[in-house]
Design a protein around this motif. Structure first.
Motif, PDB file in Angstrom:
ATOM      1  N   ASP A   9       0.832  -0.734  -0.495  1.00 12.66           N
ATOM      2  CA  ASP A   9      -0.632   0.127   0.250  1.00 12.66           C
ATOM      3  C   ASP A   9       0.816   1.451   0.201  1.00 12.66           C
ATOM      4  O   ASP A   9       0.081   2.277  -0.094  1.00 12.66           O
ATOM      5  N   ASP A  10       1.754   1.228   0.177  1.00 12.58           N
ATOM      6  CA  ASP A  10       3.183   2.063   0.204  1.00 12.58           C
ATOM      7  C   ASP A  10       2.678   2.311  -1.695  1.00 12.58           C
ATOM      8  O   ASP A  10       4.218   1.714  -2.041  1.00 12.58           O
ATOM      9  N   VAL A  11       2.616   3.235  -2.083  1.00 14.24           N
ATOM     10  CA  VAL A  11       2.594   3.947  -3.137  1.00 14.24           C
ATOM     11  C   VAL A  11       3.759   3.919  -3.713  1.00 14.24           C
ATOM     12  O   VAL A  11       4.500   3.626  -5.010  1.00 14.24           O
ATOM     13  N   LEU A  12       4.972   4.703  -2.989  1.00 11.47           N
ATOM     14  CA  LEU A  12       6.138   4.972  -3.504  1.00 11.47           C
ATOM     15  C   LEU A  12       7.039   3.886  -3.886  1.00 11.47           C
ATOM     16  O   LEU A  12       7.532   3.206  -4.766  1.00 11.47           O
ATOM     17  N   LEU A  13       7.475   2.996  -2.512  1.00  8.91           N
ATOM     18  CA  LEU A  13       7.701   1.620  -2.629  1.00  8.91           C
ATOM     19  C   LEU A  13       7.345   1.179  -4.087  1.00  8.91           C
ATOM     20  O   LEU A  13       8.399   0.118  -4.396  1.00  8.91           O
ATOM     21  N   THR A  28       5.305  -7.606 -14.150  1.00  8.49           N
ATOM     22  CA  THR A  28       3.837  -6.765 -12.919  1.00  8.49           C
ATOM     23  C   THR A  28       2.819  -6.488 -12.859  1.00  8.49           C
ATOM     24  O   THR A  28       2.984  -5.929 -13.601  1.00  8.49           O
ATOM     25  N   LEU A  29       2.952  -7.041 -11.392  1.00  9.21           N
ATOM     26  CA  LEU A  29       1.375  -6.739 -10.886  1.00  9.21           C
ATOM     27  C   LEU A  29       1.405  -5.995 -10.307  1.00  9.21           C
ATOM     28  O   LEU A  29       2.083  -6.228  -9.054  1.00  9.21           O
ATOM     29  N   CYS A  30       0.294  -5.151  -9.852  1.00 12.09           N
ATOM     30  CA  CYS A  30       0.412  -4.432  -8.044  1.00 12.09           C
ATOM     31  C   CYS A  30      -1.114  -4.533  -7.526  1.00 12.09           C
ATOM     32  O   CYS A  30      -2.478  -3.715  -8.004  1.00 12.09           O
ATOM     33  N   ALA A  31      -1.385  -4.267  -6.254  1.00 13.26           N
ATOM     34  CA  ALA A  31      -2.553  -4.119  -5.813  1.00 13.26           C
ATOM     35  C   ALA A  31      -1.994  -3.329  -4.123  1.00 13.26           C
ATOM     36  O   ALA A  31      -0.797  -3.813  -3.695  1.00 13.26           O
ATOM     37  N   SER A  32      -2.746  -2.688  -4.046  1.00 13.65           N
ATOM     38  CA  SER A  32      -2.251  -2.353  -2.470  1.00 13.65           C
ATOM     39  C   SER A  32      -3.181  -2.344  -1.118  1.00 13.65           C
ATOM     40  O   SER A  32      -3.665  -1.764  -0.557  1.00 13.65           O
ATOM     41  N   THR A  33      -3.665  -3.217  -1.268  1.00 11.74           N
ATOM     42  CA  THR A  33      -5.182  -4.083  -0.737  1.00 11.74           C
ATOM     43  C   THR A  33      -5.636  -5.559  -0.182  1.00 11.74           C
ATOM     44  O   THR A  33      -5.037  -5.908  -1.399  1.00 11.74           O
ATOM     45  N   LYS A  35      -8.542  -6.854  -0.646  1.00 10.21           N
ATOM     46  CA  LYS A  35      -9.379  -7.273  -1.431  1.00 10.21           C
ATOM     47  C   LYS A  35      -9.317  -7.545  -3.295  1.00 10.21           C
ATOM     48  O   LYS A  35      -9.467  -8.144  -4.129  1.00 10.21           O
ATOM     49  N   LYS A  36      -7.785  -6.349  -3.572  1.00 12.88           N
ATOM     50  CA  LYS A  36      -7.150  -5.706  -5.110  1.00 12.88           C
ATOM     51  C   LYS A  36      -6.750  -6.988  -5.698  1.00 12.88           C
ATOM     52  O   LYS A  36      -5.962  -7.778  -6.500  1.00 12.88           O
ATOM     53  N   ALA A  37      -5.533  -7.500  -4.148  1.00 11.95           N
ATOM     54  CA  ALA A  37      -4.721  -8.791  -4.457  1.00 11.95           C
ATOM     55  C   ALA A  37      -5.681  -9.896  -4.300  1.00 11.95           C
ATOM     56  O   ALA A  37      -5.204 -10.708  -5.073  1.00 11.95           O
ATOM     57  N   GLU A  38      -6.516  -9.709  -3.695  1.00 11.23           N
ATOM     58  CA  GLU A  38      -7.526 -11.691  -3.657  1.00 11.23           C
ATOM     59  C   GLU A  38      -7.887 -11.838  -5.474  1.00 11.23           C
ATOM     60  O   GLU A  38      -7.816 -12.434  -6.223  1.00 11.23           O
ATOM     61  N   ASP A  39      -8.727 -10.912  -5.631  1.00 16.99           N
ATOM     62  CA  ASP A  39      -8.852 -10.430  -7.430  1.00 16.99           C
ATOM     63  C   ASP A  39      -8.037 -10.861  -7.969  1.00 16.99           C
ATOM     64  O   ASP A  39      -8.595 -11.562  -9.129  1.00 16.99           O
ATOM     65  N   ALA A  40      -6.818 -10.264  -8.094  1.00 16.13           N
ATOM     66  CA  ALA A  40      -5.804 -10.594  -8.792  1.00 16.13           C
ATOM     67  C   ALA A  40      -5.751 -11.728  -9.236  1.00 16.13           C
ATOM     68  O   ALA A  40      -4.843 -12.625 -10.740  1.00 16.13           O
ATOM     69  N   PRO A  58      -4.010  -1.844   3.960  1.00 18.20           N
ATOM     70  CA  PRO A  58      -5.668  -1.279   4.877  1.00 18.20           C
ATOM     71  C   PRO A  58      -6.459  -2.132   5.225  1.00 18.20           C
ATOM     72  O   PRO A  58      -7.259  -1.446   6.118  1.00 18.20           O
ATOM     73  N   ASP A  59      -6.855  -3.959   4.803  1.00 16.99           N
ATOM     74  CA  ASP A  59      -8.178  -3.964   4.927  1.00 16.99           C
ATOM     75  C   ASP A  59      -8.037  -5.472   5.277  1.00 16.99           C
ATOM     76  O   ASP A  59      -9.261  -5.990   4.645  1.00 16.99           O
ATOM     77  N   GLY A  60      -7.079  -5.505   5.611  1.00 10.36           N
ATOM     78  CA  GLY A  60      -6.945  -6.484   6.261  1.00 10.36           C
ATOM     79  C   GLY A  60      -4.913  -7.523   6.636  1.00 10.36           C
ATOM     80  O   GLY A  60      -4.617  -6.311   6.490  1.00 10.36           O
TER      81      GLY A  60
END
Length: 227
Positions: A9-13, A28-33, A35-40, A58-60
């Motif tokens: 979730d650290d956008v710069l990193l 590469t694929l990116c996910a910040s939560t 939920k988004k990681a699970e969808d990916a 942020p959500d888990g």
């Protein structure tokens, strides 16, 4: 080409890792939560080579997410986290992590860790090809083929087939299967639902589901693989 899912979730990193890894030839694929990681993972799980996973999202909790995903996918995972106590690292490994690197970290060290995990994963996958009659199962990629054609099994259907293959010299009772299987939403599978899954597996695998060659019922006991 290897595909790496960065869950951070650290956008710069995340952007920095993405730029560095793509420069090294990775996709590469990116996910910040979570939920988004699970969808990916649900959408591309078998095509993802490795996941870099932050423990605090942020959500888990990344550890909980890792444990859930590893029930369905043999997806290599490296934790990237500020949680660096022995207890937290042990928890991460028990959840299914292949490696654990504490923040802040050297990007060059991370790269070497990634390459080491990918090498181990490739070596393991070559040992995980199973063939019986017209059926071939790639345990590393969790893919099933009959006469060269890929069969589309759900995560739970594949897990049942995998358990039967891994224990093919014995009969698995219904209770043994029920203890080991959770559906894709992490819900407990009851006997009626297990019957449905067995029927669906046969419809996909067997030339004649009424006379199965692969998933065999041992009446009054449970199931076994093959004859």
């Amino acid at each position: 080409m290897y595909t790496i899912l960065i869950v951070e979730d650290d956008v710069l990193l995340c952007d920095g890792l993405k730029m560095y890894l793509e420069d090294k030839g990775f996709r590469t694929l990116c996910a910040s939560t979570v939920k988004k990681a699970e969808d990916a993972v649900r959408n591309m799980g078998h095509n993802i080579s490795l996941m870099l996973l932050d423990c605090s999202l942020p959500d888990g909790d990344g550890v909980v997410f890792c444990r859930r995903i590893r029930q369905e996918y043999e997806l290599p995972v490296i934790f990237l986290t500020a949680r660096d106590t022995d207890e937290e690292m042990i928890e991460g490994f028990r959840a299914g992590a292949d490696d654990y690197i504490a923040k802040p970290f050297s990007i060059n060290v991370l790269y070497e860790r990634i390459m080491a995990v990918l090498r181990r994963s490739k070596e393991e996958s070559t040992k995980q090809l199973f063939q019986y009659r017209e059926l071939m199962v790639d345990m590393g990629k969790r893919k099933v083929f009959r006469e060269g054609e890929e069969l589309r099994l759900s995560g739970t259907e594949y897990r049942i087939l995998e358990l039967l293959i891994q224990n093919r010299r014995q009969v698995l009772t219904r209770d043994m299967l029920l203890q080991k299987i959770w559906d894709c939403d992490a819900n407990y599978v009851d006997e009626n639902t297990l019957n449905v899954y067995i029927r669906r597996i046969r419809q996909k695998l067997e030339k004649n589901p009424g006379k199965p060659e692969y998933v065999i019922t041992v009446f009054g006991i449970g199931y076994t693989f093959g004859r």
